[in-house]
Write a protein that holds these residues in place. Structure first.
Motif, PDB file in Angstrom:
ATOM      1  N   LEU A  35      79.544 -29.252 -21.052  1.00  9.66           N
ATOM      2  CA  LEU A  35      79.413 -30.802 -20.703  1.00  9.66           C
ATOM      3  C   LEU A  35      80.285 -31.819 -21.112  1.00  9.66           C
ATOM      4  O   LEU A  35      80.889 -32.609 -20.446  1.00  9.66           O
ATOM      5  N   ALA A  36      80.665 -31.541 -22.382  1.00 11.98           N
ATOM      6  CA  ALA A  36      81.554 -32.500 -23.005  1.00 11.98           C
ATOM      7  C   ALA A  36      83.010 -32.135 -22.290  1.00 11.98           C
ATOM      8  O   ALA A  36      83.758 -33.435 -22.207  1.00 11.98           O
ATOM      9  N   LEU A  37      83.496 -31.045 -22.033  1.00 20.33           N
ATOM     10  CA  LEU A  37      84.796 -30.713 -21.557  1.00 20.33           C
ATOM     11  C   LEU A  37      84.810 -31.242 -20.075  1.00 20.33           C
ATOM     12  O   LEU A  37      85.729 -31.937 -19.680  1.00 20.33           O
ATOM     13  N   ILE A  38      83.717 -31.018 -19.243  1.00 24.44           N
ATOM     14  CA  ILE A  38      83.508 -31.833 -18.135  1.00 24.44           C
ATOM     15  C   ILE A  38      83.857 -33.299 -18.054  1.00 24.44           C
ATOM     16  O   ILE A  38      84.676 -33.744 -17.393  1.00 24.44           O
ATOM     17  N   ASP A  39      82.946 -34.038 -19.141  1.00 23.48           N
ATOM     18  CA  ASP A  39      83.043 -35.203 -19.071  1.00 23.48           C
ATOM     19  C   ASP A  39      84.534 -35.714 -19.262  1.00 23.48           C
ATOM     20  O   ASP A  39      84.857 -36.848 -18.857  1.00 23.48           O
ATOM     21  N   ARG A  66      75.499 -33.455 -12.485  1.00 29.37           N
ATOM     22  CA  ARG A  66      75.390 -32.581 -11.100  1.00 29.37           C
ATOM     23  C   ARG A  66      75.563 -31.118 -11.479  1.00 29.37           C
ATOM     24  O   ARG A  66      74.921 -30.232 -11.333  1.00 29.37           O
ATOM     25  N   TYR A  67      76.798 -31.275 -12.627  1.00 34.37           N
ATOM     26  CA  TYR A  67      76.877 -29.788 -13.104  1.00 34.37           C
ATOM     27  C   TYR A  67      75.886 -29.243 -14.095  1.00 34.37           C
ATOM     28  O   TYR A  67      75.454 -28.275 -14.041  1.00 34.37           O
ATOM     29  N   GLN A  68      75.222 -30.203 -14.702  1.00 35.09           N
ATOM     30  CA  GLN A  68      74.187 -29.725 -15.800  1.00 35.09           C
ATOM     31  C   GLN A  68      73.022 -29.234 -14.868  1.00 35.09           C
ATOM     32  O   GLN A  68      72.257 -28.113 -15.337  1.00 35.09           O
ATOM     33  N   LYS A  69      72.723 -29.782 -13.603  1.00 37.18           N
ATOM     34  CA  LYS A  69      71.532 -29.008 -12.829  1.00 37.18           C
ATOM     35  C   LYS A  69      71.981 -27.858 -12.305  1.00 37.18           C
ATOM     36  O   LYS A  69      71.220 -26.819 -12.244  1.00 37.18           O
ATOM     37  N   HIS A  70      73.474 -27.901 -11.834  1.00 38.59           N
ATOM     38  CA  HIS A  70      73.853 -26.525 -11.262  1.00 38.59           C
ATOM     39  C   HIS A  70      73.921 -25.215 -12.329  1.00 38.59           C
ATOM     40  O   HIS A  70      73.816 -24.430 -11.651  1.00 38.59           O
ATOM     41  N   SER A  71      73.936 -25.798 -13.606  1.00 32.21           N
ATOM     42  CA  SER A  71      74.132 -24.659 -14.652  1.00 32.21           C
ATOM     43  C   SER A  71      72.738 -24.325 -15.419  1.00 32.21           C
ATOM     44  O   SER A  71      72.865 -23.461 -16.313  1.00 32.21           O
ATOM     45  N   GLU A  72      71.723 -24.994 -14.978  1.00 33.54           N
ATOM     46  CA  GLU A  72      70.614 -24.709 -15.884  1.00 33.54           C
ATOM     47  C   GLU A  72      69.860 -23.600 -16.010  1.00 33.54           C
ATOM     48  O   GLU A  72      69.220 -23.381 -17.034  1.00 33.54           O
ATOM     49  N   HIS A  73      70.319 -22.696 -14.708  1.00 33.27           N
ATOM     50  CA  HIS A  73      69.793 -21.333 -15.060  1.00 33.27           C
ATOM     51  C   HIS A  73      70.429 -20.475 -16.159  1.00 33.27           C
ATOM     52  O   HIS A  73      69.852 -19.395 -16.401  1.00 33.27           O
ATOM     53  N   SER A  75      71.765 -19.230 -19.677  1.00 32.09           N
ATOM     54  CA  SER A  75      71.241 -19.286 -21.153  1.00 32.09           C
ATOM     55  C   SER A  75      72.503 -19.941 -21.807  1.00 32.09           C
ATOM     56  O   SER A  75      73.684 -20.286 -21.678  1.00 32.09           O
ATOM     57  N   HIS A  76      71.840 -20.630 -23.048  1.00 29.33           N
ATOM     58  CA  HIS A  76      72.847 -21.619 -23.718  1.00 29.33           C
ATOM     59  C   HIS A  76      74.151 -20.855 -24.249  1.00 29.33           C
ATOM     60  O   HIS A  76      75.173 -21.368 -24.266  1.00 29.33           O
ATOM     61  N   SER A  77      73.908 -19.657 -24.885  1.00 36.02           N
ATOM     62  CA  SER A  77      75.017 -18.835 -25.348  1.00 36.02           C
ATOM     63  C   SER A  77      76.064 -18.542 -24.224  1.00 36.02           C
ATOM     64  O   SER A  77      77.013 -18.331 -24.591  1.00 36.02           O
ATOM     65  N   GLU A  78      75.772 -18.588 -23.018  1.00 33.40           N
ATOM     66  CA  GLU A  78      76.605 -18.083 -21.989  1.00 33.40           C
ATOM     67  C   GLU A  78      77.253 -19.442 -21.060  1.00 33.40           C
ATOM     68  O   GLU A  78      78.031 -19.329 -20.141  1.00 33.40           O
ATOM     69  N   LYS A  79      76.818 -20.600 -21.703  1.00 39.25           N
ATOM     70  CA  LYS A  79      77.268 -21.946 -20.813  1.00 39.25           C
ATOM     71  C   LYS A  79      78.811 -21.708 -20.653  1.00 39.25           C
ATOM     72  O   LYS A  79      79.305 -22.161 -19.453  1.00 39.25           O
ATOM     73  N   MET A  80      79.426 -21.910 -21.667  1.00 44.34           N
ATOM     74  CA  MET A  80      80.976 -21.625 -21.644  1.00 44.34           C
ATOM     75  C   MET A  80      81.509 -20.740 -20.734  1.00 44.34           C
ATOM     76  O   MET A  80      82.628 -20.891 -20.013  1.00 44.34           O
ATOM     77  N   SER A  81      81.194 -19.559 -20.982  1.00 45.64           N
ATOM     78  CA  SER A  81      81.883 -18.510 -20.292  1.00 45.64           C
ATOM     79  C   SER A  81      81.379 -18.748 -18.674  1.00 45.64           C
ATOM     80  O   SER A  81      82.175 -18.311 -17.878  1.00 45.64           O
ATOM     81  N   TYR A  82      80.204 -19.327 -18.536  1.00 47.37           N
ATOM     82  CA  TYR A  82      79.811 -19.553 -17.089  1.00 47.37           C
ATOM     83  C   TYR A  82      80.910 -20.588 -16.424  1.00 47.37           C
ATOM     84  O   TYR A  82      81.288 -20.417 -15.497  1.00 47.37           O
ATOM     85  N   LEU A  83      81.247 -21.624 -17.326  1.00 51.04           N
ATOM     86  CA  LEU A  83      82.147 -22.500 -16.692  1.00 51.04           C
ATOM     87  C   LEU A  83      83.487 -21.871 -16.667  1.00 51.04           C
ATOM     88  O   LEU A  83      84.122 -22.053 -15.560  1.00 51.04           O
ATOM     89  N   ALA A  84      83.941 -21.139 -17.372  1.00 53.50           N
ATOM     90  CA  ALA A  84      85.100 -20.496 -17.363  1.00 53.50           C
ATOM     91  C   ALA A  84      85.383 -19.518 -16.146  1.00 53.50           C
ATOM     92  O   ALA A  84      86.464 -19.217 -15.844  1.00 53.50           O
ATOM     93  N   GLY A  85      84.201 -18.930 -16.029  1.00 53.97           N
ATOM     94  CA  GLY A  85      84.092 -18.055 -14.715  1.00 53.97           C
ATOM     95  C   GLY A  85      84.127 -18.787 -13.327  1.00 53.97           C
ATOM     96  O   GLY A  85      83.869 -18.231 -12.330  1.00 53.97           O
ATOM     97  N   GLN A  86      83.928 -20.201 -13.358  1.00 53.92           N
ATOM     98  CA  GLN A  86      83.713 -20.738 -12.010  1.00 53.92           C
ATOM     99  C   GLN A  86      85.147 -20.626 -11.003  1.00 53.92           C
ATOM    100  O   GLN A  86      86.032 -20.681 -11.558  1.00 53.92           O
ATOM    101  N   GLU A  92      84.690 -27.873  -7.108  1.00 63.58           N
ATOM    102  CA  GLU A  92      84.926 -29.256  -6.535  1.00 63.58           C
ATOM    103  C   GLU A  92      83.733 -29.794  -5.778  1.00 63.58           C
ATOM    104  O   GLU A  92      83.414 -31.083  -5.908  1.00 63.58           O
ATOM    105  N   ARG A  93      83.020 -28.934  -5.348  1.00 63.40           N
ATOM    106  CA  ARG A  93      81.796 -29.423  -4.369  1.00 63.40           C
ATOM    107  C   ARG A  93      80.588 -29.970  -5.269  1.00 63.40           C
ATOM    108  O   ARG A  93      79.985 -30.591  -4.875  1.00 63.40           O
ATOM    109  N   VAL A  94      80.763 -29.568  -6.747  1.00 61.97           N
ATOM    110  CA  VAL A  94      79.526 -30.005  -7.424  1.00 61.97           C
ATOM    111  C   VAL A  94      80.227 -31.381  -8.143  1.00 61.97           C
ATOM    112  O   VAL A  94      79.229 -32.135  -8.298  1.00 61.97           O
ATOM    113  N   LEU A  95      81.393 -31.109  -8.419  1.00 57.32           N
ATOM    114  CA  LEU A  95      81.813 -32.437  -9.180  1.00 57.32           C
ATOM    115  C   LEU A  95      82.378 -33.372  -8.149  1.00 57.32           C
ATOM    116  O   LEU A  95      81.660 -34.195  -7.621  1.00 57.32           O
ATOM    117  N   ASN A  96      83.536 -33.196  -7.909  1.00 49.94           N
ATOM    118  CA  ASN A  96      84.305 -34.087  -6.666  1.00 49.94           C
ATOM    119  C   ASN A  96      85.737 -33.547  -6.592  1.00 49.94           C
ATOM    120  O   ASN A  96      86.317 -32.551  -7.377  1.00 49.94           O
TER     121      ASN A  96
END
Length: 221
Positions: A35-39, A66-73, A75-86, A92-96
């Motif tokens: 989330l810090a990276l996105i912000d 919006r991204y926080q809700k998008h990624s709420e499913h 696990s914490h340990s996988e958050k960055m890997s999930y973002l890297a795999g987007q 863009e449709r989640v952010l703008n």
């Protein structure tokens, strides 16, 4: 390097005109590197945002939520890997669909930065070290990202600092009645914070809040 006393004195005079109590630093994401990276990236040439009557937000804050809700499913340990795999287009449709420059969207810059950080083992907030040259190199190595938002990223996690963006720099320039670079403005604000015995973040936010809501006589382009 210590700024000339006259410059510091002039900045302190300008700071004294900011109404008190100062608006408080809203806090960052000490437990969420993604989330810090996105912000940090979404904040480039974009408003922070405001809360709508339905509880949603506009601006950069809205994109983060919006991204926080998008990624709420995830696990914490996988958050960055999930973002890297987007997929950047889907993200863009989640952010703008804003861009960091003509040839690159913010979504693609975020994904690339996440991939670079994950690639060197930076997956948790505590992994990112502001003074680590390799960490900084990986971030600013993404086209469109630079030292200003790098410092902001570290501020959103766990470090003190100043995001010397357009508003901060223009405030300093108006106080000094001369042009200064972003780097010079940031260094001077840090010096002022030390003189006033406040955190750099708190002074940064006080100046930014004042300048961005009409405190400057000339608005930045």
């Amino acid at each position: 390097m210590t700024a000339a006393a006259s410059d510091l004195d002039r900045l302190l005079v300008a700071i004294a005109k900011i109404p008190t109590p100062w608006k408080e630093w809203p806090g960052g994401y000490p437990t969420r590197l993604d989330l810090a990276l996105i912000d940090a990236v979404m904040s480039i040439r974009f408003r922070y945002g405001r809360e709508r009557s339905d509880g949603s937000w506009t601006g950069a804050r809205g994109a983060v939520l919006r991204y926080q809700k998008h990624s709420e499913h995830v696990s914490h340990s996988e958050k960055m890997s999930y973002l890297a795999g987007q997929d950047p287009v889907a993200l863009e449709r989640v952010l703008n669909r804003q861009k960091v420059h003509a040839g690159k969207t913010k979504a693609s810059a975020i994904v690339e930065a996440a991939q670079r950080l994950v690639g060197i083992g930076v997956t948790e907030p505590g992994d990112l070290q502001p003074d680590n040259a390799e960490h900084r190199k990986q971030y600013i190595g993404v086209s469109g990202l630079g030292p200003i938002t790098w410092e902001y990223l570290t501020m959103l996690l766990h470090s003190d600092g100043v995001k010397a963006d357009t508003w901060i720099t223009r405030f300093v320039q108006q106080a000094l009645q001369k042009l200064v670079s972003n780097e010079e403005a940031g260094a001077l604000v840090k010096e002022a914070a030390q003189k006033l015995e406040v955190t750099e973040k708190s002074l940064d936010h006080a100046i930014w809040s004042y300048a961005s809501t009409g405190g400057l006589k000339i608005n930045p382009r």
